[in-house]
Design an enzyme around this catalytic site. Sequence first.
Site, mmCIF file in Angstrom:
data_model
loop_
_atom_site.group_PDB
_atom_site.id
_atom_site.type_symbol
_atom_site.label_atom_id
_atom_site.label_comp_id
_atom_site.label_asym_id
_atom_site.label_seq_id
_atom_site.Cartn_x
_atom_site.Cartn_y
_atom_site.Cartn_z
ATOM 1 C CB ALA A 1 -41.450 -30.455 -89.313
ATOM 2 C CB THR B 1 -37.224 -28.447 -93.935
ATOM 3 O OG1 THR B 1 -38.034 -28.182 -94.770
ATOM 4 C CG2 THR B 1 -37.259 -30.131 -92.955
ATOM 5 C CD GLN C 1 -49.150 -31.487 -87.568
ATOM 6 O OE1 GLN C 1 -48.860 -30.996 -88.542
ATOM 7 N NE2 GLN C 1 -49.485 -32.778 -87.163
ATOM 8 C CG ASP D 1 -39.878 -24.055 -85.254
ATOM 9 O OD1 ASP D 1 -40.785 -23.302 -85.901
ATOM 10 O OD2 ASP D 1 -39.769 -25.054 -86.680
ATOM 11 C CG HIS E 1 -47.295 -31.347 -81.400
ATOM 12 N ND1 HIS E 1 -47.284 -31.166 -83.017
ATOM 13 C CD2 HIS E 1 -48.341 -31.836 -80.705
ATOM 14 C CE1 HIS E 1 -47.585 -32.390 -82.531
ATOM 15 N NE2 HIS E 1 -49.031 -32.973 -82.131
ATOM 16 C CB CYS F 1 -40.732 -27.559 -63.050
ATOM 17 S SG CYS F 1 -41.220 -28.409 -61.717
ATOM 18 C CB THR G 1 -48.265 -31.025 -92.211
ATOM 19 O OG1 THR G 1 -49.362 -32.190 -91.005
ATOM 20 C CG2 THR G 1 -49.688 -30.246 -92.384
ATOM 21 C CG ASN H 1 -46.262 -32.970 -97.218
ATOM 22 O OD1 ASN H 1 -45.695 -32.102 -96.048
ATOM 23 N ND2 ASN H 1 -46.161 -34.003 -96.602
#
Length: 248
Positions: free
Chosen positions: A13, A17, A92, A95, A112, A120, A186, A211
């Site tokens: 992520a 950011t 991970q 987006d 992910h 569904c 990460t 990181n």
Amino acid sequence: MRDAKRIVVLTGAGISTDSGIPDFRGPQGVGTKNPVAEKMSNSHYYLADPEVRKASWQNRLASPAWRATPNPGHLAIVELERRGRLHALITQNIDELHQVAGNSAHLVIEVHGSMRRFMCWGCGMRGPMQLVLERVRAGEADPPCRDCGGILKSDTISFGQQLVPEVIDRAMHAAGEADLFLAVGTSLQVYPIAGAFDLARAAGARTVIMNAQPTPFDDIADAVLPGSISELLPRLVTDPESASRSLN
């Protein structure tokens, strides 16, 4: 960076950011500031409670990811591919900003899943998320599958949901082929994918961690580079020797 021929990048992520997408676990993360987000991200609550699903659909509508654009960190990884040195991009993130930036889909391993697709729970049908969001905008609070009436969700791995073994196997195989492994944005705390770092290192790859927060692997990495990913990564890709001198 200069000599590497098979660079494998693992992103979390922290690379997104700077594009305006908050992380989940960080100090300003979605899960940290909004405990309700924990339920919306948990498959047990999502499947059992229509109110959780309704809140989730409104959350998807308002997600900052729809307005986000790739930042220089994303574009730096595209440049690695353009030079023919990116072996694989394990992410991970959900987006799809790597693909929006220009990375080839066949190099991106989404461990992910993607928020830009729906699935569904009943029949497994998948498609573009915007098709379902249009139904939500039109007034359907919890739209069911039009094929089987099942529960729809984003095509992502929620808490309590099994990872896809084939995707994890592909990620680990790629990590084992790296001569340089970059862990970017990460925390390296989520397994099994955090194990890709150890696997790459055991196979002889040099390892670099970028990181904002410390990770469990900082002491054994060849280099740990804190700071803004959108500033640091482009410098390393464009002129690694100059960036290394300034960092030292």
